[in-house]
Write an enzyme that holds these catalytic residues in place. Structure first.
Site, PDB file in Angstrom:
ATOM      1  N   HIS A 218      22.087  37.321  28.965  1.00 33.95           N
ATOM      2  CA  HIS A 218      22.585  38.143  27.857  1.00 33.95           C
ATOM      3  C   HIS A 218      22.490  37.361  26.555  1.00 33.95           C
ATOM      4  O   HIS A 218      23.030  36.273  26.448  1.00 33.95           O
ATOM      5  CB  HIS A 218      24.042  38.576  28.114  1.00 33.95           C
TER       6      HIS A 218
ATOM      7  N   TYR B 243      33.385  44.877  23.801  1.00 35.37           N
ATOM      8  CA  TYR B 243      34.822  44.636  23.721  1.00 35.37           C
ATOM      9  C   TYR B 243      35.363  45.545  22.618  1.00 35.37           C
ATOM     10  O   TYR B 243      34.994  45.377  21.448  1.00 35.37           O
ATOM     11  CB  TYR B 243      35.124  43.187  23.340  1.00 35.37           C
TER      12      TYR B 243
ATOM     13  N   PRO C 210      41.800  36.868  29.810  1.00 39.48           N
ATOM     14  CA  PRO C 210      40.374  37.016  30.144  1.00 39.48           C
ATOM     15  C   PRO C 210      39.466  37.391  28.966  1.00 39.48           C
ATOM     16  O   PRO C 210      38.252  37.261  29.082  1.00 39.48           O
ATOM     17  CB  PRO C 210      40.358  38.120  31.203  1.00 39.48           C
TER      18      PRO C 210
ATOM     19  N   LYS D 180      36.563  32.987  29.512  1.00 38.32           N
ATOM     20  CA  LYS D 180      36.571  31.520  29.533  1.00 38.32           C
ATOM     21  C   LYS D 180      37.145  30.903  30.816  1.00 38.32           C
ATOM     22  O   LYS D 180      36.958  29.711  31.066  1.00 38.32           O
ATOM     23  CB  LYS D 180      37.384  30.996  28.339  1.00 38.32           C
TER      24      LYS D 180
ATOM     25  N   TYR E 253      31.764  31.726  22.286  1.00 39.66           N
ATOM     26  CA  TYR E 253      31.458  32.595  23.424  1.00 39.66           C
ATOM     27  C   TYR E 253      30.454  31.937  24.375  1.00 39.66           C
ATOM     28  O   TYR E 253      30.620  32.010  25.591  1.00 39.66           O
ATOM     29  CB  TYR E 253      30.922  33.936  22.918  1.00 39.66           C
TER      30      TYR E 253
HETATM   31  P1  FAD Z   1      40.989  29.976  42.032  1.00 38.58           P
HETATM   32  O1  FAD Z   1      39.782  30.812  41.964  1.00 38.58           O
HETATM   33  O2  FAD Z   1      42.315  30.626  41.921  1.00 38.58           O
HETATM   34  O3  FAD Z   1      40.908  29.174  43.397  1.00 38.58           O
HETATM   35  C1  FAD Z   1      42.011  28.444  43.910  1.00 38.58           C
HETATM   36  C2  FAD Z   1      41.887  28.343  45.411  1.00 38.58           C
HETATM   37  O4  FAD Z   1      42.965  27.554  45.904  1.00 38.58           O
HETATM   38  C3  FAD Z   1      41.993  29.705  46.091  1.00 38.58           C
HETATM   39  O5  FAD Z   1      40.914  29.903  46.965  1.00 38.58           O
HETATM   40  C4  FAD Z   1      43.330  29.644  46.810  1.00 38.58           C
HETATM   41  O6  FAD Z   1      43.337  30.411  48.004  1.00 38.58           O
HETATM   42  C5  FAD Z   1      43.467  28.145  47.071  1.00 38.58           C
HETATM   43  N1  FAD Z   1      44.844  27.749  47.321  1.00 38.58           N
HETATM   44  C6  FAD Z   1      45.968  28.198  46.704  1.00 38.58           C
HETATM   45  N2  FAD Z   1      47.064  27.657  47.279  1.00 38.58           N
HETATM   46  C7  FAD Z   1      46.640  26.852  48.272  1.00 38.58           C
HETATM   47  C8  FAD Z   1      47.301  26.043  49.232  1.00 38.58           C
HETATM   48  N3  FAD Z   1      48.637  26.000  49.317  1.00 38.58           N
HETATM   49  N4  FAD Z   1      46.547  25.338  50.118  1.00 38.58           N
HETATM   50  C9  FAD Z   1      45.189  25.398  50.057  1.00 38.58           C
HETATM   51  N5  FAD Z   1      44.510  26.168  49.182  1.00 38.58           N
HETATM   52  C10 FAD Z   1      45.233  26.886  48.302  1.00 38.58           C
HETATM   53  N6  FAD Z   1      38.251  34.997  34.327  1.00 38.58           N
HETATM   54  C11 FAD Z   1      37.329  35.520  33.560  1.00 38.58           C
HETATM   55  O7  FAD Z   1      36.652  34.770  32.856  1.00 38.58           O
HETATM   56  N7  FAD Z   1      37.105  36.877  33.577  1.00 38.58           N
HETATM   57  C12 FAD Z   1      37.834  37.737  34.371  1.00 38.58           C
HETATM   58  O8  FAD Z   1      37.619  38.942  34.378  1.00 38.58           O
HETATM   59  C13 FAD Z   1      38.830  37.216  35.168  1.00 38.58           C
HETATM   60  N8  FAD Z   1      39.591  38.019  35.953  1.00 38.58           N
HETATM   61  C14 FAD Z   1      40.580  37.451  36.717  1.00 38.58           C
HETATM   62  C15 FAD Z   1      41.394  38.254  37.500  1.00 38.58           C
HETATM   63  C16 FAD Z   1      42.441  37.701  38.283  1.00 38.58           C
HETATM   64  C17 FAD Z   1      43.317  38.602  39.132  1.00 38.58           C
HETATM   65  C18 FAD Z   1      42.638  36.287  38.254  1.00 38.58           C
HETATM   66  C19 FAD Z   1      43.759  35.671  39.067  1.00 38.58           C
HETATM   67  C20 FAD Z   1      41.812  35.501  37.467  1.00 38.58           C
HETATM   68  C21 FAD Z   1      40.791  36.062  36.692  1.00 38.58           C
HETATM   69  N9  FAD Z   1      39.934  35.279  35.891  1.00 38.58           N
HETATM   70  C22 FAD Z   1      38.996  35.820  35.119  1.00 38.58           C
HETATM   71  C23 FAD Z   1      40.045  33.849  35.840  1.00 38.58           C
HETATM   72  C24 FAD Z   1      39.027  33.168  36.761  1.00 38.58           C
HETATM   73  O9  FAD Z   1      38.773  33.975  37.868  1.00 38.58           O
HETATM   74  C25 FAD Z   1      39.630  31.847  37.148  1.00 38.58           C
HETATM   75  O10 FAD Z   1      39.716  31.069  35.966  1.00 38.58           O
HETATM   76  C26 FAD Z   1      38.858  31.089  38.229  1.00 38.58           C
HETATM   77  O11 FAD Z   1      38.999  31.750  39.459  1.00 38.58           O
HETATM   78  C27 FAD Z   1      39.397  29.676  38.354  1.00 38.58           C
HETATM   79  O12 FAD Z   1      38.885  29.066  39.490  1.00 38.58           O
HETATM   80  P2  FAD Z   1      39.739  28.021  40.312  1.00 38.58           P
HETATM   81  O13 FAD Z   1      38.828  27.552  41.392  1.00 38.58           O
HETATM   82  O14 FAD Z   1      40.356  27.058  39.389  1.00 38.58           O
HETATM   83  O15 FAD Z   1      40.965  28.837  40.920  1.00 38.58           O
HETATM   84  C1  DHB Z   2      34.196  40.218  32.521  1.00 41.76           C
HETATM   85  C2  DHB Z   2      35.441  39.685  32.405  1.00 41.76           C
HETATM   86  C3  DHB Z   2      35.846  39.155  31.199  1.00 41.76           C
HETATM   87  O1  DHB Z   2      37.059  38.607  31.076  1.00 41.76           O
HETATM   88  C4  DHB Z   2      35.006  39.163  30.103  1.00 41.76           C
HETATM   89  O2  DHB Z   2      35.437  38.651  28.935  1.00 41.76           O
HETATM   90  C5  DHB Z   2      33.757  39.683  30.231  1.00 41.76           C
HETATM   91  C6  DHB Z   2      33.346  40.210  31.451  1.00 41.76           C
HETATM   92  C7  DHB Z   2      33.769  40.796  33.818  1.00 41.76           C
HETATM   93  O3  DHB Z   2      34.546  40.768  34.775  1.00 41.76           O
HETATM   94  O4  DHB Z   2      32.645  41.304  33.885  1.00 41.76           O
END
Ligand code: FAD
Ligand code: DHB
Length: 389
Positions: free
Chosen positions: A72, A200, A292, A296, A384
């Site tokens: 994109h 957006y 979100p 980021k 971005y």
């Molecule tokens: P996570 O993906 O949360 O991974 C953490 C892992 O640790 C999980 O697999 C969990 O099961 C594991 N864990 C937890 N507790 C324990 C334990 N006690 N023992 C062992 N393992 C454990 N970001 C965007 O940019 N755009 C979005 O649209 C967006 N939507 C989101 C929607 C939701 C509902 C959430 C919660 C987050 C969203 N995010 C979004 C943020 C993005 O998904 C996260 O920043 C990203 O997942 C971070 O990755 P991570 O590996 O740090 O954490």
């Molecule tokens: C999506 C999520 C976001 O938070 C964003 O800024 C752009 C795209 C997505 O899930 O596609």
């Protein structure tokens, strides 16, 4: 058993860190509470910075990303009527890639066995022990059997609700937090997106986002009050609301279809400082949350683990302590800039319950300024696509 680095959590942060360390010849074990299928069932982020795709290219875990990722070169901001194009490619020389977090996770999981990256799934009752010493260890149980994993370092990649951050004594850290009075209601559907680029929108009825996963799969979000129940949103009601909020041009191009997934996510800004304590390091959502808007969250997890893998490679391969000592400060400098951008874009694009007519005019004036100023668009664009590591 014993390893050099024990990682808690097999989300994108944990898996990516594991692969980066394995590529340096460092022994790693990841311990994850959920099953592999559960981890892959979570629909989350969709926009990848070059920071993240560069790491996947470097690791050679990029075959499907290269084939299926959508480059994109720009996106739109909308005031509910007209569209403001942010020509990210022209303004920065860089681009982002639309490729789901689920797919990144699937690719990292698939490549783990062949690279000697051991992942223990379905580990219960995990605890971090002796983290203030040079000999920390994890304890957990699996299938009713107790396990102990000794390591030189533990990396907490266990998300916002995981045990790693909570293992740090209150007196050793500080929390910064802002909770927003609304959430995002998301829908995933197998229909073509309403535009080639993301939109957006700040409509008087609230924020809306048109995104995608592929040419045939769309992802949309709308702002809803925090108290909202997803059961009150039929697919039709949600499509009707999106059609209004995305404005006449984009709204009329929406293709409707049944939801594959529909859920509400809360919005929060959160930072825990420092991102290290004793032999424990935090990375990704375990240390910080961004709202979100601006996409980021996942990308910050990637920059954290890029810094952390460099630091740990220095320690194990060159007996260099400076990298591990400097990790938290280095990561936080980038984290705070992404926090600022996500907070600012959230503030610009959402309807706040407490806002008045003046606040609305301020949003309109800022969007108008952005529409007319290349300097303003360039500032948004460089954030971005991702600030340099
Ligand atoms: P996570 O993906 O949360 O991974 C953490 C892992 O640790 C999980 O697999 C969990 O099961 C594991 N864990 C937890 N507790 C324990 C334990 N006690 N023992 C062992 N393992 C454990 N970001 C965007 O940019 N755009 C979005 O649209 C967006 N939507 C989101 C929607 C939701 C509902 C959430 C919660 C987050 C969203 N995010 C979004 C943020 C993005 O998904 C996260 O920043 C990203 O997942 C971070 O990755 P991570 O590996 O740090 O954490
Ligand atoms: C999506 C999520 C976001 O938070 C964003 O800024 C752009 C795209 C997505 O899930 O596609």
């Amino acid at each position: 058993s014993r390893t050099q680095v024990a990682i808690v959590g097999a989300g994108p942060a944990g898996l990516l860190l594991g692969h980066l360390l394995r590529a340096e010849g460092i022994d790693v074990v990841i311990v994850e509470r959920a099953s592999a299928d559960y981890v892959l069932g979570r629909i989350r982020a969709g926009v990848l910075e070059a920071t993240l795709t560069d790491l996947l290219h470097r690791l050679g875990i990029d075959a499907r990303l290269n084939a299926e990722g959508l480059p994109h070169d720009g996106f739109y901001l909308s005031d509910g009527e007209k569209l403001i194009h942010i020509a990210v490619g022209e303004l920065t020389g860089k681009r982002v890639t639309v490729y789901g977090q689920t797919e990144v996770t699937r690719d990292l999981m698939a490549a783990a066995p062949e690279r000697g990256l051991e992942v223990v799934y379905q580990a219960d009752d995990l605890a971090l022990n002796a983290i203030e010493t040079d000999a920390p260890y994890l304890t957990y149980s699996k299938d009713g059997v107790a396990h102990r994993l000794d390591a030189r370092f533990i990396c907490g990649c266990d998300g916002f609700h995981g045990p790693s951050r909570k293992a740090i004594p209150d007196s050793a850290g500080r929390t910064f937090e802002k909770v927003y009075p609304f959430g995002w209601l998301g829908i995933l559907a197998d229909v073509p997106p309403c535009d080639d680029e993301l939109i957006y929108a700040n409509h008087p009825r609230g924020f809306a986002l048109a995104s995608m996963r592929s040419q045939t799969r769309s992802r949309y979000y709308i702002q809803v009050p925090s108290s909202e129940d997803v059961a009150d949103w039929s697919d039709d009601r949600l499509w009707d609301e999106l059609t209004i909020r995305l404005g006449p041009e984009a709204g009329s191009r929406i293709t409707r279809g049944p939801a594959i997934e529909k859920s509400i996510a809360p919005l929060r800004s959160f930072v825990f400082e420092p991102m290290a304590y004793g032999s424990l390091f935090l990375a990704g959502d375990a240390a910080h949350i961004v709202p979100p808007t601006g996409a980021k969250g996942l990308n910050l997890a990637a920059s954290d683990v890029a810094y952390l893998s460099e630091a740990l490679a220095g320690f194990f391969r060159r007996s260099d302590n400076d990298g591990v000592a400097g990790y938290s400060a280095r990561a936080l400098a980038r984290v705070w800039k992404s926090e600022r951008f996500s907070w600012q874009l959230t503030t610009l694009m959402h309807r706040f319950p407490a806002s008045d007519a003046f606040d609305r005019r301020m949003q309109q004036a800022e969007l108008d300024y952005i529409a007319g100023s290349e300097a303003a668009r360039k500032s948004i664009a460089e954030n971005y696509v991702g600030l340099p590591l």
